[in-house]
Design a protein around this motif. Structure first.
Motif, short mmCIF file in Angstrom:
data_model
loop_
_atom_site.label_atom_id
_atom_site.label_comp_id
_atom_site.label_asym_id
_atom_site.label_seq_id
_atom_site.Cartn_x
_atom_site.Cartn_y
_atom_site.Cartn_z
N ASN A 180 2.75 -6.35 3.29
CA ASN A 180 2.62 -7.32 3.96
C ASN A 180 3.05 -8.55 3.24
OD1 ASN A 180 0.33 -5.18 4.38
ND2 ASN A 180 -0.09 -6.82 6.15
N TYR A 181 3.76 -9.38 4.15
CA TYR A 181 4.73 -10.39 3.37
C TYR A 181 4.88 -11.59 4.20
CZ TYR A 181 8.71 -8.51 5.97
OH TYR A 181 9.59 -8.16 7.16
N ASN A 182 5.24 -12.60 3.89
CA ASN A 182 5.16 -13.72 4.45
C ASN A 182 6.74 -14.67 4.31
OD1 ASN A 182 4.76 -16.88 4.92
ND2 ASN A 182 2.90 -16.24 5.66
N ILE A 183 7.28 -14.61 5.25
CA ILE A 183 8.58 -15.71 5.38
C ILE A 183 8.46 -16.99 6.06
CG2 ILE A 183 10.91 -15.56 5.67
CD1 ILE A 183 11.14 -12.63 5.21
N ASP A 184 8.55 -18.07 5.52
CA ASP A 184 8.52 -19.47 6.10
C ASP A 184 7.31 -19.35 7.06
OD1 ASP A 184 10.89 -20.00 5.39
OD2 ASP A 184 12.06 -19.26 7.16
N GLY A 185 6.02 -18.98 6.24
CA GLY A 185 4.89 -19.32 7.09
C GLY A 185 4.51 -18.22 7.95
N ASN A 186 5.24 -17.20 8.26
CA ASN A 186 4.95 -16.26 9.14
C ASN A 186 4.69 -14.97 8.54
OD1 ASN A 186 5.64 -17.97 11.42
ND2 ASN A 186 7.73 -17.87 11.05
N ASP A 187 3.50 -14.29 8.93
CA ASP A 187 3.20 -13.17 8.34
C ASP A 187 4.05 -11.84 9.09
OD1 ASP A 187 1.44 -14.04 6.59
OD2 ASP A 187 -0.27 -13.93 8.05
N HIS A 188 4.31 -10.67 8.19
CA HIS A 188 5.25 -9.85 8.41
C HIS A 188 4.72 -8.34 7.86
CE1 HIS A 188 7.99 -12.09 10.32
NE2 HIS A 188 8.19 -13.13 9.36
N VAL A 189 5.12 -7.25 8.44
CA VAL A 189 4.71 -6.08 8.07
C VAL A 189 6.16 -5.20 7.87
CG1 VAL A 189 3.32 -3.90 8.33
CG2 VAL A 189 2.26 -6.07 8.75
N ALA A 190 6.19 -4.21 7.06
CA ALA A 190 7.25 -3.33 6.87
C ALA A 190 6.72 -2.04 6.25
CB ALA A 190 8.31 -4.06 6.10
N LYS A 191 7.15 -0.95 6.82
CA LYS A 191 6.91 0.36 6.28
C LYS A 191 8.19 0.95 5.93
CE LYS A 191 3.54 4.12 7.16
NZ LYS A 191 2.85 4.74 8.14
N ASN B 184 0.79 -1.35 -0.13
CA ASN B 184 -0.08 0.01 -0.01
C ASN B 184 0.86 1.39 0.09
OD1 ASN B 184 -2.54 -1.36 0.16
ND2 ASN B 184 -2.09 -1.62 2.21
N LEU B 185 0.36 2.20 -0.81
CA LEU B 185 1.04 3.53 -0.85
C LEU B 185 0.57 4.45 0.29
CD1 LEU B 185 2.91 5.44 -2.51
CD2 LEU B 185 0.77 6.09 -3.55
N HIS B 186 1.32 4.82 1.15
CA HIS B 186 1.06 5.76 2.48
C HIS B 186 1.24 7.32 2.02
CE1 HIS B 186 -0.25 3.09 5.61
NE2 HIS B 186 0.24 2.21 4.83
N GLU B 187 2.31 7.51 1.41
CA GLU B 187 2.59 8.93 1.15
C GLU B 187 3.55 9.16 -0.50
OE1 GLU B 187 4.97 11.17 3.98
OE2 GLU B 187 4.10 10.21 5.60
N GLY B 188 3.09 10.23 -0.98
CA GLY B 188 4.00 10.65 -2.21
C GLY B 188 3.14 9.68 -3.47
N GLU B 189 3.90 9.53 -4.41
CA GLU B 189 3.74 8.91 -5.71
C GLU B 189 4.64 7.85 -6.10
OE1 GLU B 189 3.26 11.63 -9.00
OE2 GLU B 189 2.47 13.05 -7.59
N TRP B 190 4.02 6.85 -6.53
CA TRP B 190 4.89 5.85 -7.04
C TRP B 190 5.90 6.01 -7.92
CZ3 TRP B 190 3.83 1.65 -4.46
CH2 TRP B 190 2.59 1.24 -3.82
N GLY B 191 7.16 5.43 -7.83
CA GLY B 191 8.19 5.78 -8.63
C GLY B 191 8.93 7.12 -8.48
N THR B 192 8.72 7.91 -7.16
CA THR B 192 9.42 8.97 -6.96
C THR B 192 10.16 8.76 -5.63
OG1 THR B 192 7.65 10.00 -5.74
CG2 THR B 192 7.69 10.56 -7.93
N SER B 193 11.24 9.67 -5.41
CA SER B 193 11.90 9.27 -4.38
C SER B 193 11.02 10.05 -3.16
CB SER B 193 13.24 10.12 -4.49
OG SER B 193 14.24 9.64 -5.64
N GLY B 194 11.22 9.49 -1.97
CA GLY B 194 10.60 9.80 -0.84
C GLY B 194 8.99 9.21 -0.60
N TYR B 195 8.52 8.32 -1.61
CA TYR B 195 7.24 7.93 -1.36
C TYR B 195 7.42 6.83 -0.06
CZ TYR B 195 8.14 3.77 -4.52
OH TYR B 195 8.30 2.61 -5.18
N VAL B 196 6.24 6.54 0.36
CA VAL B 196 6.22 5.74 1.74
C VAL B 196 5.16 4.78 1.27
CG1 VAL B 196 5.70 5.34 4.24
CG2 VAL B 196 6.71 7.59 3.27
#
Length: 151
Positions: A59-70, A43-55
């Motif tokens: 939501n991803y899964n490694i080895d069956g465990n769900d994770h979040v990264a901003k 999900n996009l939180h700030e800014g525009e896709w493809g520009t420096s500074g966008y946030v």
């Protein structure tokens, strides 16, 4: 053993460097369609896709465990086909004081190399080196490559 480290990997892909770089810099939200078992949504939180500074938030899964990264996308360098993601919130920051991913796509004749770099600082010496995270990125890259070659 030090708390600050860097892991690197290089992978050879078939997709053109421009298309691979564009997916990670301008269209990371499409990666969840390409690798839904690994990336559930972006999900996009700030800014525009493809520009420096966008946030963005992953939501991803490694080895069956769900994770979040901003992350803040600090640098999107189209000329060098490089993108830098700096983690600002999420599960990894429970173990690492800082975590940065740099993805550079390097065309070499008919081939394309992807150079993956993880730069991190552990909160303490008992935290594992993020080898699983590097392997995860390489696998996601392979999924994106397969998708781009078939498209």
């Amino acid at each position: 053993m030090g708390l600050v480290g860097k892991l690197q990997a290089e992978t050879l892909i078939v997709a053109p460097a421009d298309k691979f770089h564009e997916m990670f810099s301008c269209r990371p939200h499409h990666i969840s369609n390409v690798c839904p078992e690994k990336i559930q949504k972006v999900n996009l939180h700030e800014g525009e896709w493809g520009t420096s500074g966008y946030v963005i938030e992953w939501n991803y899964n490694i080895d069956g465990n769900d994770h979040v990264a901003k992350q803040i996308v600090e640098i999107t360098d189209g000329e060098n086909k490089s993108i830098t993601y700096k983690f600002i919130e999420g599960d990894l920051l429970k173990k690492y004081k800082s975590f940065i991913i740099v993805v550079q796509t390097i065309p070499k004749g008919d081939a394309t190399w992807v150079h993956w770099t993880l730069e991190y600082e552990k909160l303490n010496k008992d935290i594992p080196t993020p080898i699983k995270e590097l392997e995860f990125l390489v696998l996601v890259g392979e999924g994106v490559d397969d998708h781009l070659v078939q498209a």
